[in-house]
Each structure stands twice: as structure tokens, then as C-alpha cells.
Design a protein around this motif. Sequence first.
Motif, PDB file in Angstrom:
ATOM      1  N   THR A 188       0.839  -1.208   0.000  1.00  0.00           N
ATOM      2  CA  THR A 188       0.000   0.000   0.000  1.00  0.00           C
ATOM      3  C   THR A 188       0.868   1.251   0.000  1.00  0.00           C
ATOM      4  O   THR A 188       0.588   2.224  -0.711  1.00  0.00           O
ATOM      5  N   PHE A 192       0.771   4.064  -2.919  1.00  0.00           N
ATOM      6  CA  PHE A 192       0.025   5.312  -2.712  1.00  0.00           C
ATOM      7  C   PHE A 192       0.570   6.269  -1.667  1.00  0.00           C
ATOM      8  O   PHE A 192       0.097   7.401  -1.607  1.00  0.00           O
ATOM      9  N   ASP A 193       1.489   5.818  -0.800  1.00  0.00           N
ATOM     10  CA  ASP A 193       1.626   6.575   0.446  1.00  0.00           C
ATOM     11  C   ASP A 193       3.059   6.508   0.980  1.00  0.00           C
ATOM     12  O   ASP A 193       3.414   5.605   1.733  1.00  0.00           O
ATOM     13  N   HIS A 219      -7.080   3.648   1.566  1.00  0.00           N
ATOM     14  CA  HIS A 219      -6.515   3.640   0.203  1.00  0.00           C
ATOM     15  C   HIS A 219      -7.252   2.626  -0.665  1.00  0.00           C
ATOM     16  O   HIS A 219      -7.582   2.897  -1.824  1.00  0.00           O
TER      17      HIS A 219
END
Length: 352
Positions: A188, A192-193, A219
Motif C-alpha cells: 500500500t 500510494f503513500d 486507500h
Amino acid sequence: MTSITIRSARPYDVLIAPGLLDRAGELLRPLVKTDRAALICGDHVYPLYAGRAVRALERAGFHVCVKTIPHGERHKNLDTYGEILSFLWNSELGRDDPIVSLGGGVTGDLSGFAAASYQRGCPFVQIPTTLLAAIDASVGGKTAIDLPGGKNQAGFFYSPLAVLCDPELFGTLPVRELRCGLAEAVKTGVLFDRALFDSLRGGWDLSLAGELVARCVAHKRDVVERDEFDRGERQLLNLGHSFGHAIEQRSGYSLSHGEAVAIGMAMIARAAVGRGFCDAGTAEEIVSLLRTLGLPTDCPYPAAELLEIMKHDKKRRADTLRLVVPRAVGRCELIEVPLAELGGWLRDGGAR
Ligand code: GLY
């Protein structure tokens, strides 16, 4: 309590809070009209948590029948599925009666597949007991069983009525199982992050598990809401999975899903560098975080054997396969790779 609504075709809430297991009945009661429920539970989980789940459901007026299933991906098959259906039938479960899954990803996938098909679909609730299931498998409505030729080859998109995540349950997880959940958290972060990725360097902390799950689920919600049925953007969630599924299958499931995905992420990151998708520093960061968390990053199998398995990947088109490649930590891209070039990707990723 954190509540994250997934606005899919059939919307539902993911509820996250310590102690939710003991409130399962009270939370399920407003969602169904019947007084019977089936609890499907992994055999590892049964002695730890089934009693509490049954009592919680009984307190809310449910008569509960319980089915334990063997743990492990090897059992996510037609035989166990058939056993569950027979159990539901023999227990006289009706199509309005909920099936409650208490366990990890295998239990959730199997129970969801049974719920989607038994009497053409009955209500379904997920209570994930592993970090991996809480972060990924219980959210998004994918259910599946494996066929002899491949993983997740039969399945439905079938949204649960609710997902009840009690992070206290992760306190009894074996280290190896926890690491597998952390592999999905790394995924994740890479997708995305950046801040999430960096925070994982601190390692596992049970007191922060609820926050970690909530951040990852948020997300996933964003992606699932835009592409519930996995036609485009949702395929980003397969970072590390195209190679990972083949590795998992080739190992005869002696490598767990999270371990195989960790190897798959490390491989795709290495292979992406030489093709100009990301710089060497990005690949090093990804591999190094996975190692810090105790996850494997080296491919134990020859490219030719993995290629044979990957020919049956669901995302395969006529002559291409979609891969997810990192551009940077926090940003990835879906690309079509000709099948003829896949061997080169696998070898650059570290396969013999
Ligand atoms: N686990 C990947 C997905 O839900 O699409």
C-alpha cells in the motif's frame, strides 16, 4: 471506533476498533432479520476466538452453527468448498441467514465464495483475524477458491454486509503471519503513500494496528470505489502479485501469500530499474524495507517454471500480461508486457 464506508454497488462499512469481536452480534443485528447464523472459522482460530464470537452472536439472539475448516491455502479448494455447502445445507441455513467468516484470507475467501453461491447468495460478514485479511483480503468483495491449475481461478465479486475488524485479535498472530500482513502494508505504501512506507521502518506495533489497518483500508476504498470489478485501476493492487502468485503456487503453498508477494515486489522493483521506470535507489528502498521487516526478497525458482504458471494468470491478454511497476515510492503504473519479454523481467528480478 473508525468506520470506513465502501461505496460499492452494495455499500458496506468496515468498522475498526478493539473489542469488536465481542460486539459482533449487536453490530450484525440491525443488518439482518433472521435469528440463525453460520460461523465459519479456521481451525487455528477456533480455540482462540470462536467461543467469544458465538457468545456475542447468541447475546444478540442468533442461534449459531459452527463449521471449522483447515487452515492454509492448500485447503482453499473445491473439497473444502463442497464441505461448507453440505454443512450449510445440513444445518438448514436459509438464504436470509448470515454467514460469518472468522479467520484469515483463506477463510474469508472460502466463506465468501460459499455465501455468494449457497442458495444463490446469502448475507455475509467478515471478521478478519489476521493483519493481511484486515488490510486487504476482507475489503473489496473478492471471493475465490483455487483450482488445481491455479490460484483464485473461480470466484465472485460479492460484497459483505460489513467487515468487523478487532485489532486486538492480532495479538496472538505468529510472527510469520504478522510479517505477511506487513507485506501488504508495504504494498500500500509503495502504491500510494510515502509516509506510510516510511512509518513501517519502525516495525510492528500492536498498539498502532488499528491506525495501520484504517490507513490501508482507506486507500483500498478509494481504488475499489473507482473500479470495483477490477477492469483497470484496481489492478494496481496486484503490485508484486503477478510474480508472487506464480511463486506461491510453485512453492506448493509452502511460501505464504505475503512472503510470495514480498518476493514479487522486490523482483518487479529490481526489474523496473534497468527499464527506466524507477531509479536504483527506489528499488533498494523497497527491498531494504521488506528485509527489515523479516520478509524474503530472493526468488527461489527458475524463470521458466514461473513463466509456465503465469500463462494462466487471469490478467493475461492474448500476447501480453499486465504488470504493476514502481515509478517511485508512493507512485506506480500499470503496463502491458509482451509474454515474450516476461522471462527477461523475471531474470532481471533475480530469477535464475
Ligand atoms: N487483493 C487485491 C484486490 O482486492 O483487488
